[in-house]
Scaffold this motif. Structure first.
Motif, PDB file in Angstrom:
ATOM      1  N   SER A   1       0.847  -1.204   0.000  1.00 30.25           N
ATOM      2  CA  SER A   1       0.000   0.000   0.000  1.00 30.25           C
ATOM      3  C   SER A   1       0.876   1.245   0.000  1.00 30.25           C
ATOM      4  CB  SER A   1      -0.942   0.001   1.214  1.00 30.25           C
ATOM      5  OG  SER A   1      -0.188   0.066   2.426  1.00 30.25           O
ATOM      6  N   SER A   2       1.979   1.171  -0.733  1.00 23.26           N
ATOM      7  CA  SER A   2       2.943   2.277  -0.767  1.00 23.26           C
ATOM      8  C   SER A   2       2.375   3.477  -1.527  1.00 23.26           C
ATOM      9  CB  SER A   2       4.252   1.824  -1.416  1.00 23.26           C
ATOM     10  OG  SER A   2       4.831   0.759  -0.690  1.00 23.26           O
ATOM     11  N   THR A   3       2.872   4.633  -1.151  1.00 20.37           N
ATOM     12  CA  THR A   3       2.534   5.886  -1.833  1.00 20.37           C
ATOM     13  C   THR A   3       3.840   6.567  -2.265  1.00 20.37           C
ATOM     14  OG1 THR A   3       2.552   7.157   0.231  1.00 20.37           O
ATOM     15  CG2 THR A   3       0.472   6.128  -0.407  1.00 20.37           C
ATOM     16  N   GLU A   4       3.741   7.749  -2.818  1.00 14.79           N
ATOM     17  CA  GLU A   4       4.938   8.481  -3.215  1.00 14.79           C
ATOM     18  C   GLU A   4       5.774   8.880  -2.007  1.00 14.79           C
ATOM     19  OE1 GLU A   4       3.805  11.779  -5.579  1.00 14.79           O
ATOM     20  OE2 GLU A   4       3.056  10.577  -7.267  1.00 14.79           O
ATOM     21  N   GLU A   5       5.132   8.987  -0.862  1.00 18.26           N
ATOM     22  CA  GLU A   5       5.844   9.420   0.335  1.00 18.26           C
ATOM     23  C   GLU A   5       6.295   8.268   1.230  1.00 18.26           C
ATOM     24  OE1 GLU A   5       3.319  12.085   2.404  1.00 18.26           O
ATOM     25  OE2 GLU A   5       3.428  13.663   0.874  1.00 18.26           O
ATOM     26  N   LYS A   6       5.539   7.173   1.243  1.00 17.63           N
ATOM     27  CA  LYS A   6       5.801   6.104   2.212  1.00 17.63           C
ATOM     28  C   LYS A   6       5.829   4.735   1.542  1.00 17.63           C
ATOM     29  CE  LYS A   6       3.983   4.131   6.526  1.00 17.63           C
ATOM     30  NZ  LYS A   6       2.895   4.185   7.530  1.00 17.63           N
TER      31      LYS A   6
ATOM     32  N   SER B   1      -8.180   0.183   2.962  1.00 22.56           N
ATOM     33  CA  SER B   1      -7.362   1.377   3.180  1.00 22.56           C
ATOM     34  C   SER B   1      -7.662   1.922   4.565  1.00 22.56           C
ATOM     35  CB  SER B   1      -7.660   2.442   2.120  1.00 22.56           C
ATOM     36  OG  SER B   1      -8.995   2.906   2.259  1.00 22.56           O
TER      37      SER B   1
ATOM     38  N   LYS C   1      -7.592   7.746   4.016  1.00 28.50           N
ATOM     39  CA  LYS C   1      -6.486   7.521   3.093  1.00 28.50           C
ATOM     40  C   LYS C   1      -7.003   6.861   1.817  1.00 28.50           C
ATOM     41  CE  LYS C   1      -3.430   8.849   6.205  1.00 28.50           C
ATOM     42  NZ  LYS C   1      -2.553  10.037   6.050  1.00 28.50           N
TER      43      LYS C   1
ATOM     44  N   SER D   1      -4.790   4.852  -0.138  1.00 30.12           N
ATOM     45  CA  SER D   1      -3.866   3.781  -0.518  1.00 30.12           C
ATOM     46  C   SER D   1      -4.402   2.440  -0.034  1.00 30.12           C
ATOM     47  CB  SER D   1      -2.478   4.043   0.076  1.00 30.12           C
ATOM     48  OG  SER D   1      -2.551   4.205   1.483  1.00 30.12           O
TER      49      SER D   1
END
Length: 506
Positions: free
Chosen positions: A256-261, A339, A343, A345
């Motif tokens: 469940s990664s995002t651009e930040e985490k 999710s 959120k 993600s």
């Protein structure tokens, strides 16, 4: 009829009680109501009329014969009124003299018919409750976790889940079976899925990891390579500690990664094997982290597993990207396809390892931490030694007829249909266990049975000991190797052997 009644030592009510306790239907004679037939009532009324009108005239009958029509009508009215009153009370419930005065000669008094009906109703209620407990369509929500856990314990195959309100984020709990939960979960609006599995205390579970780090503070890190390196350490530890030859196809990987985490879940499903509960998983993960810390000094590859966050200073060595706080009791672990509230993600399969060719339902069921296979045979144990909190103790427990796990953890069971059995805990011979522990206790050391092997074909049982390494051959304790006791059941004899190379073959 009287003779038949005397031959029976149990009255109708007693027979009903016996049937009630045995769970079978009562005989009709125990619950039937006595109904008066119309013909019988007519005969009784006719008899009363005859007794009220004597055939032979009495003194003054001539004068009575001269009654006026009004007097005759009044007399008939009195008779009818008397008959109505008698009939009214005779049709009602009558108190038996046995009940009113007590039981003569020790014969138990009859119980009221209302009690019989009450018992019959209780049986129906209990039957309905039992059907409710066994039904597969279990679905109930609760504001508190302990209420959901208590409810789940009373329903076969029920598990506890948690979910967040889409708008407020408030957490509630629900109890349901895996199958029923999935039927509703799969048709939900994906935006409303904020669900978690409650990893219940004391329940067997699979090995699982929560991996995360901040991408902006750790530029250039390759998440796939980090996961692959971690899995190699896990497989090495399983082989060394439990003699399990693992492979990557056992791993369910969700992301469940995002651009930040960076955020991933790993669930390792070892065939026919599970950890005893998540506290043992936590202890094993601590062993994994310790191995990585040791390997970091001699192998620079393991440096990549250490990450920094905003609060980490430039001189800090960083921290491992494994979250070790997810092994607490009754832990909530996010479900696949969900999710967090607020959120966007979703936790989705990466398509690697076990999830390469799995359908959605199979992937979801495989991702459940406490979803045990029917053929689960072993529990992996990893716990701190009582006499040394810095030392981990690794064991394997064997269980038979596991089935689907739906309650508190099952006790160790002895498998009698195989020639060799390996178990920890108590053996089939508790008195022998006590004897071996007593002779293994010397000075201030209290010897304990770590595990035992039972060879049924030869009548031999071997006890592997812990906490005491005293060797009878050399007259002192070994520095690192443990000792064992071999008991020959056929000869009623025992002797000690060692794991030390110098003593092993003597």
């Amino acid at each position: 009829m009287a003779k038949k009644g005397n031959a029976s030592t149990m009255d109708d009510v007693d027979r009903l009680f016996e049937c009630f306790k045995c769970g079978i239907s009562p005989p009709q004679s125990a619950v039937r109501e006595r109904k008066r037939r119309k013909s019988k009532l007519n005969q009784e009324n006719s008899a009363r009329k005859v007794s009220a009108s004597p055939c032979t005239p009495s003194l003054g009958s001539a004068e009575q014969g001269k009654e006026t029509p009004n007097n005759a009508q009044l007399s008939v009215g009195k008779r009818v009124s008397t008959m109505v009153k008698v009939g009214k009370f005779s049709r009602g419930k009558q108190i038996s003299p046995v009940i009113f005065y007590g039981s003569p000669h020790g014969i138990p008094p009859k119980r009221p018919l209302s009690l019989l009906r009450l018992l019959h109703e209780i049986r129906i209620d209990l039957s309905e409750q039992e059907k409710s407990n066994l039904r597969t369509e279990v679905w109930a929500t609760f504001p508190r976790q302990d209420e959901a856990v208590k409810f789940a314990k009373g329903h076969a195959n029920a598990r506890v889940f948690s979910y967040q309100d889409h708008y407020s984020g408030q957490r509630r709990y629900l109890a349901s079976t895996y199958e029923e939960f999935w039927k509703r979960y799969k048709i939900m609006d994906s935006k409303l899925r904020h669900h978690y599995e409650v990893i219940q205390e004391g329940f067997p579970c699979h090995l699982y990891f929560d991996l995360e780090f901040n991408k902006r503070d750790n530029v250039g890190r390759d998440g796939d390579e980090m996961v692959d390196l971690l899995i190699s350490v896990i497989l090495e530890a399983l082989l060394e500690k439990y003699s399990i030859n693992g492979n990557q196809d056992w791993v369910v990987e969700l992301d469940s990664s995002t651009e930040e985490k960076f955020s991933r879940h790993l669930i390792m499903r070892i065939p026919k094997t599970a950890f005893k509960d998540n506290s043992h998983v936590g202890a094993f993960v601590a062993e994994i982290c310790s191995r990585i810390a040791s390997a970091r000094e001699r192998d620079k590859r393991f440096e990549t597993l250490y990450v920094k966050n905003a609060s980490t200073s430039a001189e800090s060595p960083g921290q491992l990207f494994v979250d070790t706080a997810v092994y607490s009791r009754n832990r909530c672990f996010r479900l696949a396809l969900s999710s967090k509230a607020g959120k966007a993600s979703f936790l989705l399969p990466t398509g690697r390892f076990k999830c390469k060719e799995m359908g959605e339902v199979d992937m979801f069921m495989a991702s459940l931490i406490c979803n045990m296979e029917v053929d689960c045979e072993k529990f992996l144990v990893c716990k701190m030694e009582l006499d040394c909190v810095k030392t981990l103790h690794f064991e394997t427990e064997v269980t038979s007829n596991f089935g689907r796990y739906c309650g508190a953890p099952q006790e160790n069971t002895y498998i009698s249909d195989v020639s060799t059995t390996y178990l920890t805990g108590k053996s089939p011979f508790p008195s022998l266990d006590e004897f071996i522990e007593s002779i293994a206790s010397t000075r201030n050391a209290s010897g304990k049975i770590r595990s035992w092997y039972w060879f049924s074909e030869y009548g031999l049982i071997i006890y592997s000991m812990s906490r005491n390494r005293y060797c009878e051959r050399i007259g002192r304790e070994h520095k690192s190797n443990h000792v064992m006791y071999v008991v020959d059941m056929r000869r009623a004899a025992y002797y000690q052997k060692c794991y030390d190379p110098d003593c092993k073959d003597r």
